[in-house]
Each structure stands twice: as C-alpha cells, then as structure tokens.
Scaffold this active site. Structure first.
Site, PDB file in Angstrom:
ATOM      1  N   ASN A   1      -3.527   9.298  -7.127  1.00 31.37           N
ATOM      2  CA  ASN A   1      -2.218  10.233  -7.213  1.00 31.37           C
ATOM      3  C   ASN A   1      -1.016   9.609  -7.086  1.00 31.37           C
ATOM      4  OD1 ASN A   1      -3.562  13.121  -7.549  1.00 31.37           O
ATOM      5  ND2 ASN A   1      -4.446  12.545  -5.495  1.00 31.37           N
TER       6      ASN A   1
ATOM      7  N   GLY B   1      -6.800   5.480   4.160  1.00 31.75           N
ATOM      8  CA  GLY B   1      -7.058   4.265   3.491  1.00 31.75           C
ATOM      9  C   GLY B   1      -8.582   4.285   2.763  1.00 31.75           C
TER      10      GLY B   1
ATOM     11  N   ASP C   1       0.948  -1.180  -0.198  1.00 28.08           N
ATOM     12  CA  ASP C   1      -0.033  -0.003   0.049  1.00 28.08           C
ATOM     13  C   ASP C   1       0.917   1.188   0.113  1.00 28.08           C
ATOM     14  OD1 ASP C   1      -2.409   1.363   0.431  1.00 28.08           O
ATOM     15  OD2 ASP C   1      -1.511   1.871   2.639  1.00 28.08           O
TER      16      ASP C   1
ATOM     17  N   ASP D   1      -1.615  -0.578   6.021  1.00 34.08           N
ATOM     18  CA  ASP D   1      -1.731   0.184   7.315  1.00 34.08           C
ATOM     19  C   ASP D   1      -3.525   0.412   7.641  1.00 34.08           C
ATOM     20  OD1 ASP D   1      -2.423   2.021   5.123  1.00 34.08           O
ATOM     21  OD2 ASP D   1      -1.913   3.777   6.771  1.00 34.08           O
TER      22      ASP D   1
ATOM     23  N   ASP E   1       0.098   5.110   0.700  1.00 36.30           N
ATOM     24  CA  ASP E   1      -0.318   6.163   1.858  1.00 36.30           C
ATOM     25  C   ASP E   1      -0.054   5.400   3.194  1.00 36.30           C
ATOM     26  OD1 ASP E   1      -0.359   8.179  -0.015  1.00 36.30           O
ATOM     27  OD2 ASP E   1      -2.377   7.963  -0.059  1.00 36.30           O
TER      28      ASP E   1
HETATM   29  P1  B16 Z   1      -6.562  10.329  -3.730  1.00 36.46           P
HETATM   30  P2  B16 Z   1      -3.816   4.237  -0.080  1.00 36.46           P
HETATM   31  C1  B16 Z   1      -5.333   6.021   0.157  1.00 36.46           C
HETATM   32  O1  B16 Z   1      -4.283   5.718  -0.419  1.00 36.46           O
HETATM   33  C2  B16 Z   1      -5.506   7.264   1.148  1.00 36.46           C
HETATM   34  O2  B16 Z   1      -4.885   6.232   2.477  1.00 36.46           O
HETATM   35  C3  B16 Z   1      -6.519   7.805   1.811  1.00 36.46           C
HETATM   36  O3  B16 Z   1      -6.402   8.464   2.653  1.00 36.46           O
HETATM   37  C4  B16 Z   1      -7.278   8.652   0.501  1.00 36.46           C
HETATM   38  O4  B16 Z   1      -8.232   9.223   0.644  1.00 36.46           O
HETATM   39  C5  B16 Z   1      -7.306   7.450  -0.888  1.00 36.46           C
HETATM   40  O5  B16 Z   1      -5.851   7.008  -1.183  1.00 36.46           O
HETATM   41  C6  B16 Z   1      -7.579   8.340  -2.075  1.00 36.46           C
HETATM   42  O6  B16 Z   1      -6.574   9.273  -2.440  1.00 36.46           O
HETATM   43  O7  B16 Z   1      -7.482  11.293  -3.289  1.00 36.46           O
HETATM   44  O8  B16 Z   1      -5.225  10.755  -3.709  1.00 36.46           O
HETATM   45  O9  B16 Z   1      -7.197   9.485  -4.827  1.00 36.46           O
HETATM   46  O10 B16 Z   1      -3.563   4.077   1.617  1.00 36.46           O
HETATM   47  O11 B16 Z   1      -4.709   3.243  -0.459  1.00 36.46           O
HETATM   48  O12 B16 Z   1      -2.083   4.126  -0.607  1.00 36.46           O
HETATM   49 MG    MG Z   2      -2.722   3.119   3.295  1.00 36.38          MG
END
Ligand code: B16
Ligand code: MG
Length: 214
Positions: free
Chosen positions: A117, A45, A8, A169, A10
């Site tokens: 992103n 997440g 993962d 996480d 973030d």
């Molecule tokens: P975006 P992961 C998740 O990433 C983040 O933990 C979460 O906080 C966020 O809202 C989600 O990605 C979407 O992100 O707005 O950049 O598309 O933990 O799955 O790597």
């Molecule tokens: Mg994450």
C-alpha cells in the site's frame, strides 16, 4: 561518497502502525484471539502474511493457505479503509524538509517499503513527487532481511549499492540494507538496531552534513 538515500516508509516517514493495529485487532477479535499493542510491535516491518501467522500463533490457531489468504485480504480492506483517516500532517516532523534538502544537494531519493500500500500512503501524505523512485512489496519476491528490495531501488536509481544509505526502523530492514552492501541508519532504539552504522531516534533529526561521515 553517498549518492542516494533510500527510505523505508512505515516507521521512518510516517506511523502507519496505528492503522495496521486497528485492522489486525478487528481481525483478531473476530477470530477470538487476544491481541495487544505490545503484540503489534512484533509486526512492524514484517510482511502481511507473516503478520497474520504471528497472530494465529498467538491464538494457537492453524488454518489452510486459502483461509489465510482470505483473512489477509479482509485485514487489508479494513487497513485501506482506516488509512482514509490519514492526513498529510502525519508525516514525521522534519522529514519533508530533509527530502527537499537532499534533492537540492543532487542526492537521489527513493522509498523501499515492504508494504503493498506504499503508493496509497505516499499519495495520502502528498509526497509522491518527493522521490526519484518508489519500490514496494508488489515488486519483489523476497521480503527483508533479503536485500532484494534495496538492490532493486539502487538499480532503478542507477546508483551503485555502496553509494547508498538506507533509513530503516526494523531490525530485518537493517540486515537487508547491510546485506545489499549499503550503509544503514537505524531509526529507533539502539538496542534493536545496534547493527546499523548509526542509530538516530527520528528520521527528521538527520543532518545532511552527516552523510560525509558514513
Ligand atoms: P501491507 P515498511 C511494512 O512496511 C510494515 O512495517 C509492516 O508492518 C507491514 O505488515 C508491511 O509493510 C506490509 O504492509 O500489508 O500494507 O502490504 O516498514 O517496509 O515500509
Ligand atoms: Mg518500517
């Protein structure tokens, strides 16, 4: 035998939550909704739209789908702007060498992130070449806890799900990895991630010798 490690992004490779918090706080302020750092924990997440809905629920605000889409877009523009401050040194300690060691051992490595992103973040950290494949929120229809994102990563790596271990996480991510028939290492607190096969505090602490014990 483990043949692939799926990470993962973030919260496992880097802390983007601080940048999400800046952008969501700015939006909440504009909407007149009180939004604290503790509230931000609930968004980790969670997809962009679900994050917005949680904030709107906090303020007791109800909006149309079009209004919500506009607000999610606005938040994302700010998030990308704040990401401009991110430097390669923000990658969590020990992660880069772990990725290098895994590849030296012939283990395939992937990123599976809900974020749309993800490519931008990997580019800012200068680690886009450290992975055999990257699967992100632009490539799947079902968010974690659905196993779709991890199954797609295994398919792209040409590895059986049972031969993969996921580093996650978020509780929903652990659930998704197990539903995909993979092993899962929770990164964070055992209270939240107790359903994982193992829980470690930080991804960089993982020893490759532990792969045999999974
Ligand atoms: P975006 P992961 C998740 O990433 C983040 O933990 C979460 O906080 C966020 O809202 C989600 O990605 C979407 O992100 O707005 O950049 O598309 O933990 O799955 O790597
Ligand atoms: Mg994450």
């Amino acid at each position: 035998m483990i043949k692939a490690c799926i990470f993962d992004l973030d919260g496992v490779l880097v802390d983007t939550a601080q940048y999400h918090f800046l952008a969501w706080s700015r939006l909440a302020k504009e909407l007149g909704i009180e939004f604290t750092a503790a509230d931000n924990e609930r968004l980790k997440g969670v997809s962009r739209m679900r994050s917005l809905e949680i904030i709107l629920e906090l303020g007791g605000v109800s909006l149309s789908e079009t209004e919500k889409a506009d607000l999610a877009d606005k938040k994302n523009k700010w998030f990308v702007e704040y990401l401009g401050q991110m430097v390669p040194g923000e990658i969590f300690p020990g992660v880069k060498s772990l990725l290098e060691r895994l590849r030296e051992m012939g283990i395939k490595v992937a990123v599976a992130s809900s974020s749309k992103n993800a490519e931008t973040v990997l580019g800012l950290l200068h680690i886009q070449d450290a992975f055999d494949t990257v699967v992100d929120g632009t490539m799947v229809t079902n968010a974690k806890p659905d196993p779709e994102i991890f199954l797609l990563a295994a398919r792209k790596l040409e590895v059986d799900p049972a031969e993969c271990v996921v580093f996650e996480d978020a509780a929903a991510g652990v659930e998704a990895a197990l539903a995909a028939g993979m092993k899962c290492i929770g990164v964070g607190s055992p209270t939240q991630l107790g359903h994982a096969n193992r829980v470690i505090a930080k991804a960089g602490e993982f020893k490759t010798t532990e792969l045999k014990e999974l």
